[in-house]
Design a protein around this motif. Structure first.
Motif, PDB file in Angstrom:
ATOM      1  N   HIS A 172      31.143  -3.449 -22.221  1.00 36.94           N
ATOM      2  CA  HIS A 172      32.199  -3.876 -23.081  1.00 36.94           C
ATOM      3  C   HIS A 172      32.594  -5.419 -22.480  1.00 36.94           C
ATOM      4  O   HIS A 172      32.843  -5.519 -22.167  1.00 36.94           O
TER       5      HIS A 172
ATOM      6  N   LEU B 164      26.861   3.851 -14.074  1.00 39.38           N
ATOM      7  CA  LEU B 164      25.738   3.269 -14.765  1.00 39.38           C
ATOM      8  C   LEU B 164      24.571   4.436 -14.140  1.00 39.38           C
ATOM      9  O   LEU B 164      23.228   3.759 -13.492  1.00 39.38           O
ATOM     10  N   ILE B 165      24.644   5.501 -13.094  1.00 38.36           N
ATOM     11  CA  ILE B 165      23.499   5.799 -13.449  1.00 38.36           C
ATOM     12  C   ILE B 165      23.452   7.713 -14.683  1.00 38.36           C
ATOM     13  O   ILE B 165      24.485   7.456 -14.296  1.00 38.36           O
ATOM     14  N   HIS B 166      22.502   8.244 -14.907  1.00 39.53           N
ATOM     15  CA  HIS B 166      22.896   9.589 -15.036  1.00 39.53           C
ATOM     16  C   HIS B 166      21.705  10.051 -14.367  1.00 39.53           C
ATOM     17  O   HIS B 166      20.723   9.621 -14.554  1.00 39.53           O
ATOM     18  N   THR B 167      21.981  11.215 -14.097  1.00 44.15           N
ATOM     19  CA  THR B 167      20.776  12.641 -13.411  1.00 44.15           C
ATOM     20  C   THR B 167      21.107  13.579 -13.811  1.00 44.15           C
ATOM     21  O   THR B 167      22.266  14.003 -13.928  1.00 44.15           O
TER      22      THR B 167
ATOM     23  N   LEU C 269      30.699   2.257 -20.083  1.00 43.50           N
ATOM     24  CA  LEU C 269      30.732   3.059 -19.465  1.00 43.50           C
ATOM     25  C   LEU C 269      31.310   3.481 -17.995  1.00 43.50           C
ATOM     26  O   LEU C 269      31.762   2.413 -17.745  1.00 43.50           O
TER      27      LEU C 269
ATOM     28  N   HIS D 111      19.100  -0.525 -19.883  1.00 41.38           N
ATOM     29  CA  HIS D 111      18.681   1.049 -18.844  1.00 41.38           C
ATOM     30  C   HIS D 111      17.291   1.390 -18.916  1.00 41.38           C
ATOM     31  O   HIS D 111      16.518   0.615 -19.496  1.00 41.38           O
TER      32      HIS D 111
ATOM     33  N   ASP E 231      15.890  10.063 -14.448  1.00 41.81           N
ATOM     34  CA  ASP E 231      16.959   9.923 -14.457  1.00 41.81           C
ATOM     35  C   ASP E 231      16.752   7.967 -15.094  1.00 41.81           C
ATOM     36  O   ASP E 231      15.873   7.490 -15.812  1.00 41.81           O
ATOM     37  N   VAL E 232      18.313   7.960 -15.872  1.00 40.70           N
ATOM     38  CA  VAL E 232      18.454   6.702 -16.137  1.00 40.70           C
ATOM     39  C   VAL E 232      18.791   6.087 -15.366  1.00 40.70           C
ATOM     40  O   VAL E 232      20.563   6.499 -15.061  1.00 40.70           O
ATOM     41  N   VAL E 233      19.313   4.464 -15.613  1.00 38.33           N
ATOM     42  CA  VAL E 233      19.896   4.125 -14.755  1.00 38.33           C
ATOM     43  C   VAL E 233      19.847   2.684 -14.725  1.00 38.33           C
ATOM     44  O   VAL E 233      19.139   2.150 -16.163  1.00 38.33           O
ATOM     45  N   VAL E 234      21.743   1.902 -14.869  1.00 35.78           N
ATOM     46  CA  VAL E 234      21.881   0.810 -15.374  1.00 35.78           C
ATOM     47  C   VAL E 234      22.084  -0.603 -14.385  1.00 35.78           C
ATOM     48  O   VAL E 234      22.292  -0.464 -13.794  1.00 35.78           O
TER      49      VAL E 234
ATOM     50  N   THR F  69      15.698  10.330  -8.590  1.00 33.13           N
ATOM     51  CA  THR F  69      14.930  12.093  -9.491  1.00 33.13           C
ATOM     52  C   THR F  69      13.838  11.424 -10.372  1.00 33.13           C
ATOM     53  O   THR F  69      14.665  10.380 -11.356  1.00 33.13           O
TER      54      THR F  69
ATOM     55  N   ILE G  84      26.401   7.393 -19.706  1.00 32.59           N
ATOM     56  CA  ILE G  84      24.704   7.125 -20.548  1.00 32.59           C
ATOM     57  C   ILE G  84      24.276   8.319 -21.013  1.00 32.59           C
ATOM     58  O   ILE G  84      24.631   9.183 -21.077  1.00 32.59           O
TER      59      ILE G  84
END
Lengths: 202, 185
Positions: A151, B121-124, B118, A176, A96-99, A93, B13
């Protein structure tokens, strides 16, 4: 052989008739139960169902119009989407932050749009792609904010009784992504007759 | 086998100051290249400073680059981030390309990421838009009106017809067939 079968059946029927009253009540129960417990959400019609295409179309048109009106009045609220990104699917949404893991060319600060949208949803409706929502319907913008390494991971190999042991250390590049905006910009239920040409190179 | 990754600090994250919501801000504040003027282990670093450093500086005006010669010490790259983190990379016997690669990595990072694993792998901030799933979503609302204990709902749910039922049906059909046959006669 052919004469045997009806004989057998007759024998069975004698047995069954004794229990038939019991069975009937049970089957009625099952019917009632099934109506409560399960609902068929498939596209195939159940055998007893009478399909009226006009009625169905009317209903779907109504639903589409409702969604369209929400979109035109911009009352849809927060949108979420499922996008296919570098081999993985993410539910995203705004904000958001997606890796993204693995080698991925975009560099820091770049703004990109995510095109492989599998599904878009708001609180009241969901647009499901088959498998991807039509190109140009949804606009998803994202910014690359960081490129790092994961890591240190270890990969240990050993063969028994062979005096063989190896430890490999490795790091995975990570990118990111910040999701800036998700919006529905195209027209609903009006797919182009031919798609995919806008990106093809002849 | 090394289990060192098990004892890494697990983290979620984090992004400094909502980076990227409005615009992207490079998080690397300054870089110090420390090297020796005559030791062989600094050769790559010296070559880098002579040939590629100016291009890097022009590319990244937001980063302050310092060059610090010091005698008989191994070369290192020290990076300082906007959030106060410092990170240094041992650049002993590195070639100029390797040094450029590490510098680019330091520039694209937002903080010292070493020693951090981590967890997601996603932050919402909005884990669910349509409401989280419960056992009652997509169920018939009739279930709300059922009074418990309900014998129908407590038993096993069997949708398939049993063998006896099928045989019964066969028998019935057969009977009908007989009637039709007799009619035909």
């Amino acid at each position: 052989m052919a004469s045997l079968i009806p004989k057998l059946l007759n024998n069975f029927s004698r047995l069954a008739l004794q229990n038939s009253k019991k069975l009937n009540t049970r089957s009625a129960q099952v019917e009632k139960l099934s109506s409560i417990l399960t609902k068929c959400y498939g596209t195939q019609a159940t055998p007893y169902e009478i399909i009226d295409e006009e009625k169905d179309n009317k209903k779907s048109d109504e639903i589409i119009q409702k969604v369209q009106s929400q979109l035109t009045e911009s009352k849809e609220g927060r949108l979420f989407a499922i996008v296919h990104l570098a081999g993985k699917q993410f539910r995203i949404t705004e904000g958001d932050v997606v890796v993204v893991e693995g080698y991925w060319p975009p560099s820091c600060g770049e703004r990109i749009s995510l095109d492989k949208v599998l599904l878009v949803g708001a609180s009241d409706f969901t647009l499901i792609g088959r498998p991807v929502v039509q190109n140009g319907l949804v606009n998803i913008e994202a910014t690359v904010i960081e490129k790092t390494l994961s890591h240190t991971k270890t990969h240990f190999r050993k063969k028994r009784r062979k005096q063989y042991m190896r430890i490999h250390f490795y790091k995975i590049p990570q990118t990111h992504l910040r999701i800036n905006r998700i919006s529905i910009v195209g027209e609903l239920n009006n797919p182009p007759e031919v798609s995919g040409l806008e990106k093809a190179i002849f | 086998m090394s289990n060192s990754h098990l004892f890494l600090k697990p983290a979620f994250i984090t992004t400094p100051g909502q980076n990227g919501v409005g615009r992207y801000v490079c998080q690397l504040q300054r870089v110090v290249l420390k090297f020796c003027k005559n030791n062989g282990s600094s050769r790559g670093m010296r070559e880098f400073i002579e040939t590629k450093l100016m291009d890097f500086v022009k590319e990244s005006p937001e980063v302050a680059v310092y060059v610090k010669p010091r005698r008989h010490r191994t070369p290192i790259i020290k990076a300082e981030y906007l959030n106060g983190d410092t990170q240094w990379v041992n650049a002993r016997n590195f070639t100029e390309d390797e040094i450029l690669k590490w510098l680019k990595l330091l520039k694209s990072q937002s903080s010292d990421r070493t020693g951090i694993r981590l967890r997601k792998l996603i932050h919402t901030d909005f884990p669910s838009v349509q409401g989280p799933w419960t056992p009652y979503t997509f169920r018939d609302p009739q279930l709300n009106k059922v009074e418990f204990p309900c014998p129908e709902l407590t038993g096993p749910f069997i949708n398939e017809t049993s063998a006896t039922e099928e045989l019964l049906e066969l028998y019935k059909r057969q009977k009908l067939g007989n009637v039709e046959e007799s009619r035909a006669e």
